[in-house]
Design a protein around this motif. Structure first.
Motif, PDB file in Angstrom:
ATOM      1  N   LYS A  75       0.823  -1.208   0.000  1.00  0.00           N
ATOM      2  CA  LYS A  75       0.000   0.000   0.000  1.00  0.00           C
ATOM      3  C   LYS A  75       0.857   1.257   0.000  1.00  0.00           C
ATOM      4  O   LYS A  75       0.584   2.213  -0.727  1.00  0.00           O
ATOM      5  CB  LYS A  75      -0.918   0.018   1.225  1.00  0.00           C
ATOM      6  N   GLY A  79       0.853   3.847  -3.026  1.00  0.00           N
ATOM      7  CA  GLY A  79       0.451   5.216  -2.750  1.00  0.00           C
ATOM      8  C   GLY A  79       1.537   6.215  -3.099  1.00  0.00           C
ATOM      9  O   GLY A  79       1.265   7.270  -3.687  1.00  0.00           O
ATOM     10  N   LEU A  82       1.640   6.740  -6.890  1.00  0.00           N
ATOM     11  CA  LEU A  82       0.571   7.603  -7.387  1.00  0.00           C
ATOM     12  C   LEU A  82       0.841   9.070  -7.038  1.00  0.00           C
ATOM     13  O   LEU A  82       0.589   9.966  -7.845  1.00  0.00           O
ATOM     14  CB  LEU A  82      -0.771   7.161  -6.808  1.00  0.00           C
ATOM     15  N   ASN A 121      -2.505   0.141  -7.080  1.00  0.00           N
ATOM     16  CA  ASN A 121      -3.691   0.138  -6.220  1.00  0.00           C
ATOM     17  C   ASN A 121      -4.078  -1.287  -5.843  1.00  0.00           C
ATOM     18  O   ASN A 121      -4.899  -1.912  -6.519  1.00  0.00           O
ATOM     19  CB  ASN A 121      -4.858   0.838  -6.923  1.00  0.00           C
ATOM     20  N   LYS A 123      -5.999  -2.310  -3.692  1.00  0.00           N
ATOM     21  CA  LYS A 123      -7.397  -2.446  -3.314  1.00  0.00           C
ATOM     22  C   LYS A 123      -8.209  -3.135  -4.412  1.00  0.00           C
ATOM     23  O   LYS A 123      -9.270  -3.684  -4.143  1.00  0.00           O
ATOM     24  CB  LYS A 123      -7.998  -1.071  -3.017  1.00  0.00           C
ATOM     25  N   THR A 124      -7.701  -3.106  -5.635  1.00  0.00           N
ATOM     26  CA  THR A 124      -8.387  -3.777  -6.735  1.00  0.00           C
ATOM     27  C   THR A 124      -8.496  -5.264  -6.473  1.00  0.00           C
ATOM     28  O   THR A 124      -9.505  -5.901  -6.812  1.00  0.00           O
ATOM     29  CB  THR A 124      -7.645  -3.533  -8.065  1.00  0.00           C
ATOM     30  N   TYR A 194      -5.472  10.197  -4.547  1.00  0.00           N
ATOM     31  CA  TYR A 194      -5.665   8.745  -4.477  1.00  0.00           C
ATOM     32  C   TYR A 194      -4.503   8.067  -3.749  1.00  0.00           C
ATOM     33  O   TYR A 194      -4.702   7.157  -2.935  1.00  0.00           O
ATOM     34  CB  TYR A 194      -5.813   8.156  -5.880  1.00  0.00           C
ATOM     35  N   LEU A 198      -4.766   6.033  -0.255  1.00  0.00           N
ATOM     36  CA  LEU A 198      -4.340   4.647  -0.198  1.00  0.00           C
ATOM     37  C   LEU A 198      -3.360   4.421   0.948  1.00  0.00           C
ATOM     38  O   LEU A 198      -3.446   3.440   1.679  1.00  0.00           O
ATOM     39  CB  LEU A 198      -3.695   4.243  -1.527  1.00  0.00           C
TER      40      LEU A 198
END
Length: 202
Positions: A75, A79, A82, A121, A123-124, A194, A198
């Motif tokens: 993560k 993060g 991004l 990401n 989280k996908t 984003y 994250l």
């Protein structure tokens, strides 16, 4: 089974259609590099989708539950990436395109941009695993599950290809040229936002 695939497809389409890092990566590539590069970015996003969907299907969340530090590191890395993209977009927003010689777009670099944006990401994977658990009954065969992965990849391919084609049209390009600085700064803020969210999510 058919109902499960329909539910899976609809939910995935809604998720893909919501503007996020993948959407803005494809649009940015389309307006800055052209249609060919944006399609390459789309393919990168789709490969990333397949990777996360397979990871979610094969129990990446269970692995994270056993090794929570691995989830935290992924993560934080995603993060930070991004945020780095967002800062780069903001810094380059003021650079004029006038007078610059057009460059042949790097298809490979565009592909990697789409892929890395998606992979940033994790989280996908959780989202994909949740969808599969809801849409597909327990005991579903691996073949059917892989078909479900193919379905979400196909939906992503179609949707982001449409975004890439629209983003590379002349009217869109002209509008973008007038508002380039504002759009790039806004996109930079979105990417950084984003990434920050994250990194802060528990």
């Amino acid at each position: 089974m058919i109902e499960g695939f329909v539910s899976l497809g609809l939910l995935w389409f809604v998720a893909a259609a919501m503007p996020g890092p993948n959407f803005f990566a494809v649009v940015h590539t389309a307006v800055e590099k052209g249609r060919a590069a944006s399609i390459a970015a789309v393919l990168g996003v789709v490969v990333g989708t397949a990777a996360w969907a397979l990871a979610g299907f094969f129990g990446l969340q269970a692995l994270f539950a056993v090794f929570p530090s691995a989830a935290t590191l992924i993560k934080l890395a995603g993060g930070a990436y991004l945020i780095w993209i967002g800062i780069g977009l903001w810094r380059n927003a003021g650079a004029s395109r006038a007078g610059r010689q057009p460059k042949v777009p790097s298809i490979g670099r565009a592909f990697l941009f789409g892929l890395s944006t998606n992979l940033a990401n994790p989280k996908t994977a959780a989202f994909a695993a949740s969808l599969f658990a809801v849409a597909l009954p327990s005991g579903t065969s691996i073949a059917v599950s892989l078909l479900a992965v193919a379905l979400v990849c196909f939906i992503s391919l179609v949707w982001y290809s449409v975004v890439a084609v629209i983003g590379s049209t002349s009217p869109f390009q002209r509008t973008y040229a007038r508002l380039r600085s504002v759009i790039m700064r806004a996109t930079g803020v979105i990417f950084a936002g984003y990434g920050t969210r994250l990194m802060l999510q528990q």
